[in-house]
Design a protein around this motif. Structure first.
Motif, mmCIF file in Angstrom:
data_model
loop_
_atom_site.group_PDB
_atom_site.id
_atom_site.type_symbol
_atom_site.label_atom_id
_atom_site.label_comp_id
_atom_site.label_asym_id
_atom_site.label_seq_id
_atom_site.Cartn_x
_atom_site.Cartn_y
_atom_site.Cartn_z
ATOM 1 N N ASP A 136 27.844 12.721 -30.422
ATOM 2 C CA ASP A 136 29.271 12.621 -30.006
ATOM 3 C C ASP A 136 29.942 13.887 -29.990
ATOM 4 O OD1 ASP A 136 32.115 11.291 -30.312
ATOM 5 O OD2 ASP A 136 31.318 10.729 -28.516
ATOM 6 N N PRO A 137 30.179 14.402 -31.375
ATOM 7 C CA PRO A 137 30.946 15.665 -31.560
ATOM 8 C C PRO A 137 30.460 16.786 -30.466
ATOM 9 C CG PRO A 137 30.174 14.718 -33.582
ATOM 10 C CD PRO A 137 29.407 14.007 -32.402
ATOM 11 N N LEU A 138 29.434 16.606 -30.138
ATOM 12 C CA LEU A 138 29.215 17.879 -29.165
ATOM 13 C C LEU A 138 28.872 17.641 -28.041
ATOM 14 C CD1 LEU A 138 26.224 19.346 -31.575
ATOM 15 C CD2 LEU A 138 28.515 20.102 -31.704
ATOM 16 N N ARG A 139 29.224 16.199 -27.433
ATOM 17 C CA ARG A 139 28.583 15.762 -26.201
ATOM 18 C C ARG A 139 29.362 16.574 -24.939
ATOM 19 N NH1 ARG A 139 30.404 9.740 -25.392
ATOM 20 N NH2 ARG A 139 29.663 10.101 -23.315
ATOM 21 N N SER A 140 30.338 17.075 -25.080
ATOM 22 C CA SER A 140 30.907 17.578 -23.940
ATOM 23 C C SER A 140 30.046 18.737 -23.305
ATOM 24 C CB SER A 140 32.485 18.526 -24.347
ATOM 25 O OG SER A 140 32.419 19.413 -25.399
ATOM 26 N N PHE B 256 17.455 15.844 -27.661
ATOM 27 C CA PHE B 256 17.826 15.391 -28.984
ATOM 28 C C PHE B 256 18.577 16.469 -29.970
ATOM 29 C CE2 PHE B 256 15.308 12.099 -26.856
ATOM 30 C CZ PHE B 256 16.010 10.849 -27.012
ATOM 31 N N ASP B 257 18.306 17.745 -29.538
ATOM 32 C CA ASP B 257 18.819 18.635 -30.421
ATOM 33 C C ASP B 257 20.169 18.550 -31.065
ATOM 34 O OD1 ASP B 257 15.980 19.531 -30.194
ATOM 35 O OD2 ASP B 257 16.583 21.578 -29.255
ATOM 36 N N ALA B 258 20.929 18.444 -30.091
ATOM 37 C CA ALA B 258 22.326 18.206 -30.440
ATOM 38 C C ALA B 258 22.642 17.095 -31.289
ATOM 39 C CB ALA B 258 23.246 18.072 -29.287
#
Length: 285
Positions: free
Chosen positions: A186-190, A241-243
């Motif tokens: 979620d913190p990187l989802r953008s 799934f890396d992020a």
């Protein structure tokens, strides 16, 4: 779903904690890549790929689609810039002694972009494929139009260009598993969140690249695995799934992914997720 399935990795991306890139490439080539074989077969049959075909494969990954075209007699060139490890496997697959006796010797695998394959001594390509399905991540089609535009001067006039994409989410069971990656990251989802495929994704890419649509089709490509472990290795090899691994840790991702796969586990322990993919055939100017 890795660079061979979604366009998400920058060139030679940096390491992800706890990930062996060579082992991941092997998991992709041995487990995950084969899931798209029905798509490759449908396209090659429809376009009558054979000894008169000179194919340029964009985002060729570890080369299974190239190998299938080569065994039909086509001269194949693959280009990719996302994973040197996968390209090494593609070169192994396309060695003459590793191929069907009907395959031609005219094969190349290039680490780079379409322009890096230019050779004035070679005739124009008669078919371009971009088999990395788009419509899975936000922005996963970015750059594809530019690759096609770069390839167009090397392609015969009116030659087919094949684009691939995910089908409607209600017909793609794997989309529910991808949402786990988005939730954990979620913190990187953008920068790369899951989003449902849209009906005109492929047509929009073709329009941006100056191509003329000339037919389309849908193909059932179920994702089937021997067990949950194989399913996890295959899906993790995609890079989707890396992020999530960066945002949490590998243990948490493994736990959440295993739970998400439980709904698709059969009584005999196998994992089965039906999916539909769409392809668009467009023509060069």
């Amino acid at each position: 779903m890795t660079r061979t399935l979604v366009r998400q990795h920058p060139r030679h991306a940096g390491p992800v904690p706890g990930v062996d890139r060579r082992a991941r490439a092997r998991d992709w080539s041995e487990i995950q890549e084969r899931m798209l074989v029905p798509l490759y077969e449908a396209v090659y049959q429809r376009l009558d790929v054979g000894s008169d075909t000179r194919l340029l494969g964009l985002g060729c990954g570890s080369g299974l689609a190239l190998l299938m075209a080569a065994t039909r007699g086509a001269a194949v060139t693959g280009v990719d810039s996302s994973s040197p490890e996968r390209l090494d496997l593609a070169r192994e697959r396309l060695q003459p002694q590793a191929r069907d006796t009907r395959a031609r010797a005219a094969t190349r695998v290039v680490d780079g972009t379409p322009g890096d394959t230019a050779d004035a001594r070679m005739p124009a390509y008669t078919l371009v494929t971009a088999f990395e399905p788009i419509g899975c991540l936000a922005g996963d089609s970015e750059g594809l139009g530019e690759l096609i535009e770069e390839a167009t001067p090397l392609v015969a006039r009116g030659a087919p260009v094949v684009l691939a994409g995910w089908g409607p989410p209600e017909r793609c069971a794997t989309s529910t598993v991808f949402r786990v990656a988005t939730k954990l990251a979620d913190p990187l989802r953008s920068a790369g969140s899951w989003r449902p495929a849209l009906r005109d994704d492929l047509e929009e890419v073709a329009q941006r690249a100056g191509l003329r649509p000339d037919g389309s089709g849908r193909v059932s490509c179920p994702f089937g695995y021997a067990d949950v472990d194989s399913a996890m290795r295959g899906l993790l090899s995609t890079g989707l799934f890396d992020a999530a691994i960066v945002a949490t840790d590998r243990e948490q991702v493994d736990k959440e992914l295993s739970e998400a796969l439980h709904a698709y586990r059969r009584a005999d322990g196998t994992v089965w997720m039906p999916n539909v993919f769409r392809y668009l055939i467009a023509r060069t100017p």
